[in-house]
Motif scaffolding. Structure first.
Motif, PDB file in Angstrom:
ATOM      1  N   THR A 209      13.278  38.558 -19.274  1.00  0.00           N
ATOM      2  CA  THR A 209      13.062  38.497 -20.783  1.00  0.00           C
ATOM      3  C   THR A 209      13.609  37.062 -21.460  1.00  0.00           C
ATOM      4  N   THR A 210      14.616  36.657 -20.901  1.00  0.00           N
ATOM      5  CA  THR A 210      15.126  35.354 -21.267  1.00  0.00           C
ATOM      6  C   THR A 210      15.304  34.454 -20.034  1.00  0.00           C
ATOM      7  N   ILE A 211      14.539  33.494 -20.149  1.00  0.00           N
ATOM      8  CA  ILE A 211      14.365  32.357 -19.098  1.00  0.00           C
ATOM      9  C   ILE A 211      14.667  30.906 -19.787  1.00  0.00           C
ATOM     10  N   ILE A 212      15.831  30.460 -19.403  1.00  0.00           N
ATOM     11  CA  ILE A 212      16.416  29.213 -19.746  1.00  0.00           C
ATOM     12  C   ILE A 212      16.489  28.069 -18.858  1.00  0.00           C
ATOM     13  N   ALA A 213      15.478  27.119 -19.389  1.00  0.00           N
ATOM     14  CA  ALA A 213      15.562  25.875 -18.506  1.00  0.00           C
ATOM     15  C   ALA A 213      16.435  24.980 -18.877  1.00  0.00           C
ATOM     16  N   VAL A 214      16.909  24.465 -17.973  1.00  0.00           N
ATOM     17  CA  VAL A 214      18.205  23.375 -18.231  1.00  0.00           C
ATOM     18  C   VAL A 214      17.622  22.022 -17.551  1.00  0.00           C
ATOM     19  N   ASP A 215      17.650  20.882 -18.138  1.00  0.00           N
ATOM     20  CA  ASP A 215      17.277  19.416 -17.631  1.00  0.00           C
ATOM     21  C   ASP A 215      17.734  18.556 -18.537  1.00  0.00           C
ATOM     22  N   THR A 216      17.832  17.243 -18.052  1.00  0.00           N
ATOM     23  CA  THR A 216      18.397  16.222 -18.799  1.00  0.00           C
ATOM     24  C   THR A 216      16.942  15.282 -19.260  1.00  0.00           C
ATOM     25  N   ASP A 217      15.759  15.849 -18.960  1.00  0.00           N
ATOM     26  CA  ASP A 217      14.619  15.126 -19.282  1.00  0.00           C
ATOM     27  C   ASP A 217      13.698  15.723 -20.234  1.00  0.00           C
ATOM     28  N   PRO A 218      13.403  15.503 -21.382  1.00  0.00           N
ATOM     29  CA  PRO A 218      12.657  16.275 -22.284  1.00  0.00           C
ATOM     30  C   PRO A 218      11.244  16.639 -21.731  1.00  0.00           C
ATOM     31  N   ARG A 219      10.766  15.709 -21.058  1.00  0.00           N
ATOM     32  CA  ARG A 219       9.227  15.894 -20.468  1.00  0.00           C
ATOM     33  C   ARG A 219       9.253  17.195 -19.355  1.00  0.00           C
ATOM     34  N   LYS A 220      10.276  17.065 -18.647  1.00  0.00           N
ATOM     35  CA  LYS A 220      10.404  18.115 -17.728  1.00  0.00           C
ATOM     36  C   LYS A 220      10.657  19.585 -18.287  1.00  0.00           C
ATOM     37  N   LEU A 221      11.564  19.641 -19.619  1.00  0.00           N
ATOM     38  CA  LEU A 221      11.604  20.944 -20.327  1.00  0.00           C
ATOM     39  C   LEU A 221      10.436  21.295 -21.014  1.00  0.00           C
ATOM     40  N   GLU A 222       9.586  20.340 -21.332  1.00  0.00           N
ATOM     41  CA  GLU A 222       8.294  20.716 -22.016  1.00  0.00           C
ATOM     42  C   GLU A 222       7.239  21.352 -20.955  1.00  0.00           C
ATOM     43  N   ILE A 223       7.345  20.938 -19.690  1.00  0.00           N
ATOM     44  CA  ILE A 223       6.691  21.496 -18.668  1.00  0.00           C
ATOM     45  C   ILE A 223       6.913  22.823 -18.497  1.00  0.00           C
ATOM     46  N   ALA A 224       8.414  23.102 -18.183  1.00  0.00           N
ATOM     47  CA  ALA A 224       8.980  24.246 -17.867  1.00  0.00           C
ATOM     48  C   ALA A 224       8.648  25.487 -18.854  1.00  0.00           C
ATOM     49  N   LYS A 225       8.249  25.226 -20.079  1.00  0.00           N
ATOM     50  CA  LYS A 225       7.763  26.102 -20.984  1.00  0.00           C
ATOM     51  C   LYS A 225       6.428  26.789 -20.548  1.00  0.00           C
ATOM     52  N   ASP A 351       7.569   6.548  -4.867  1.00  0.00           N
ATOM     53  CA  ASP A 351       7.952   5.815  -6.105  1.00  0.00           C
ATOM     54  C   ASP A 351       7.602   6.620  -7.454  1.00  0.00           C
ATOM     55  N   LYS A 352       6.531   7.275  -7.509  1.00  0.00           N
ATOM     56  CA  LYS A 352       6.280   8.244  -8.682  1.00  0.00           C
ATOM     57  C   LYS A 352       7.190   9.285  -8.759  1.00  0.00           C
ATOM     58  N   MET A 353       7.675   9.861  -7.553  1.00  0.00           N
ATOM     59  CA  MET A 353       8.800  10.757  -7.428  1.00  0.00           C
ATOM     60  C   MET A 353       9.838  10.174  -8.237  1.00  0.00           C
ATOM     61  N   HIS A 354      10.511   9.229  -7.768  1.00  0.00           N
ATOM     62  CA  HIS A 354      11.658   8.533  -8.081  1.00  0.00           C
ATOM     63  C   HIS A 354      11.833   8.517  -9.755  1.00  0.00           C
ATOM     64  N   SER A 355      10.434   8.131 -10.178  1.00  0.00           N
ATOM     65  CA  SER A 355      10.408   7.985 -11.877  1.00  0.00           C
ATOM     66  C   SER A 355      10.026   9.073 -12.351  1.00  0.00           C
ATOM     67  N   GLY A 356       9.918  10.250 -11.935  1.00  0.00           N
ATOM     68  CA  GLY A 356       9.842  11.487 -12.511  1.00  0.00           C
ATOM     69  C   GLY A 356       8.480  11.584 -12.968  1.00  0.00           C
ATOM     70  N   ASP A 357       7.487  10.922 -12.647  1.00  0.00           N
ATOM     71  CA  ASP A 357       6.063  10.991 -13.235  1.00  0.00           C
ATOM     72  C   ASP A 357       5.330  12.010 -12.618  1.00  0.00           C
ATOM     73  N   VAL A 358       5.722  12.669 -11.752  1.00  0.00           N
ATOM     74  CA  VAL A 358       4.565  13.765 -11.114  1.00  0.00           C
ATOM     75  C   VAL A 358       5.763  15.073 -10.717  1.00  0.00           C
ATOM     76  N   LEU A 359       5.024  16.100 -10.765  1.00  0.00           N
ATOM     77  CA  LEU A 359       5.674  17.503 -10.188  1.00  0.00           C
ATOM     78  C   LEU A 359       5.424  17.512  -8.698  1.00  0.00           C
ATOM     79  N   ARG A 360       3.972  17.188  -8.604  1.00  0.00           N
ATOM     80  CA  ARG A 360       3.686  17.214  -6.998  1.00  0.00           C
ATOM     81  C   ARG A 360       2.420  16.317  -6.880  1.00  0.00           C
ATOM     82  N   SER A 361       2.553  15.381  -5.943  1.00  0.00           N
ATOM     83  CA  SER A 361       1.362  14.608  -5.454  1.00  0.00           C
ATOM     84  C   SER A 361       0.902  15.367  -4.008  1.00  0.00           C
ATOM     85  N   VAL A 362      -0.143  15.602  -4.119  1.00  0.00           N
ATOM     86  CA  VAL A 362      -0.527  16.311  -2.876  1.00  0.00           C
ATOM     87  C   VAL A 362      -1.808  15.661  -2.242  1.00  0.00           C
ATOM     88  N   VAL A 363      -1.371  15.155  -0.887  1.00  0.00           N
ATOM     89  CA  VAL A 363      -2.383  14.547  -0.015  1.00  0.00           C
ATOM     90  C   VAL A 363      -3.468  15.479   0.315  1.00  0.00           C
TER      91      VAL A 363
END
Length: 365
Positions: A209-225, A351-363
């Motif tokens: 019932t309480t699920i707390i997401a912690v990160d330093t990147d606001p983009r990731k926190l928005e995705i976690a919601k 490269d995209k992984m390093h920059s935090g631009d993707v959650l998963r690239s899939v080949v």
């Protein structure tokens, strides 16, 4: 007779990956050749390329994969040609002390294919390849132990369900299998990449019932919601421990999942849990990382300090169940797929992984 197929290798430490021809042998006893349909680009593949796993170059990269069994070797009965399967890197032996105790998810003698795939051309032709996590699925076809193939519903999207082969299963299992999150629990997840988001999704499915997401990147926190986080903590500007306590009535969370693998975030997880709570380490630390905690705090707080290896999963049990949840619309695996790419795009995916631009690239093969 061996087949020549295209595949992505890491030839030496730190060098860009290469798309080359490799030889895949016919399956021997207990083995299967799988025609790969999809394979996620995971941080573990990058660790292999950077020499962070071992130095057994050249590596055949890729391991979060789904595809169809093309051929099986002698003695294989659990899968057959044509079966749609997710590949796993823990084919249980059924005989070790863990398996004998009825706990095959902890199997201490998992196995891979015994034959080697090799380079096909050039000065290094015939050189054996080390497949990432015993799979090596950035390839048109790969050779694995048949026990690494888990048959699932063929109508499922390969790009989505293939991610159960590593990161998504690790995160979901860290929360549900290792952490034991259940109805009414509180959980904090530190680190909201693919593994952390899967832990959040797992906790949501389990009824936390309480699920707390912690990160330093606001983009990731928005995705976690979108995966079920009820609260977010921006660790770049907030005190993680104090904020988690505030959000849990001053007590701390029942379960804290550390999905980063750093001493400082593990310490935060330790102090952010409630008395008799559970800390689960699923973030993979590098060998030199160390953590120091007061023994009186370890004793006085009670509870459990656990590590979660592959989400303590049993693929034959967990993969079909999670695919069913996906098919029912209860586990949004599609949300983990940021982009679909070709075999020649793996280096740019790193490269995209390093920059935090993707959650998963899939080949897509």
């Amino acid at each position: 007779m061996s087949q020549t197929v295209k595949a992505v290798i890491a030839r030496s430490e730190g060098a860009d990956v290469e798309l080359v021809d490799i030889l895949v042998p016919d399956p021997g006893p207990g083995e299967a050749v799988v025609k790969v349909q999809s394979c996620g680009v995971c941080h573990t593949d990058l660790h292999y390329r950077e020499g962070g796993i071992n130095d057994e170059f050249p590596f055949l990269l890729g391991h979060e994969a789904a595809g169809h069994v093309e051929a099986v070797g002698e003695g294989v009965t659990d899968v057959a040609p044509g079966d749609f399967v997710i590949l796993n890197w823990r084919a249980v032996c059924g005989q070790c002390r863990a398996c004998a105790k009825g706990e095959p998810q902890y199997c201490f003698d998992t196995h891979n294919a015994t034959q080697a795939m090799t380079l096909a051309d050039g000065d290094m032709a015939g050189t054996p390849l080390t497949p990432a996590l015993g799979i090596g699925a950035f390839a048109e076809k790969t050779l694995v132990a048949a026990g690494q193939c888990t048959k699932v519903d063929p109508s499922a999207d390969a790009a989505a369900v293939g991610l159960l082969g590593c990161g998504v299963m690790a995160g979901y299992g860290a929360a549900v299998n290792t952490g034991g999150v259940t109805r009414g629990d509180s959980i904090a997840v530190i680190g909201c990449g693919g593994v952390g988001d899967a832990a959040i999704a797992g906790a949501h499915i389990a009824g936390a019932t309480t699920i707390i997401a912690v990160d330093t990147d606001p983009r990731k926190l928005e995705i976690a919601k979108g995966f079920g986080a009820t609260h977010v903590v921006d660790a770049s500007s907030e005190d993680t421990v104090e904020r988690i306590r505030e959000l849990t009535g001053g007590f701390g969370a029942d379960v804290v999942v550390e999905a980063v693998g750093l001493p400082q975030t593990y310490e935060q997880a330790f102090y952010a849990r409630d008395l008799a709570g559970t800390v689960v380490l699923v973030g993979v630390p590098t060998p030199e990382k160390e953590v120091t905690l007061p023994m009186i705090e370890i004793f006085g707080r009670g509870g459990s300090l656990k590590s979660s290896w592959y989400g303590d999963c049993l693929p034959s049990r967990d993969f079909p169940m999670l695919v069913d949840l996906y098919q029912q619309g209860r586990f949004d695996l599609d949300a983990f797929v940021t982009e679909r790419i070709g075999l020649g795009d793996v280096e740019s995916a790193f490269d995209k992984m390093h920059s935090g631009d993707v959650l998963r690239s899939v080949v897509m093969v």
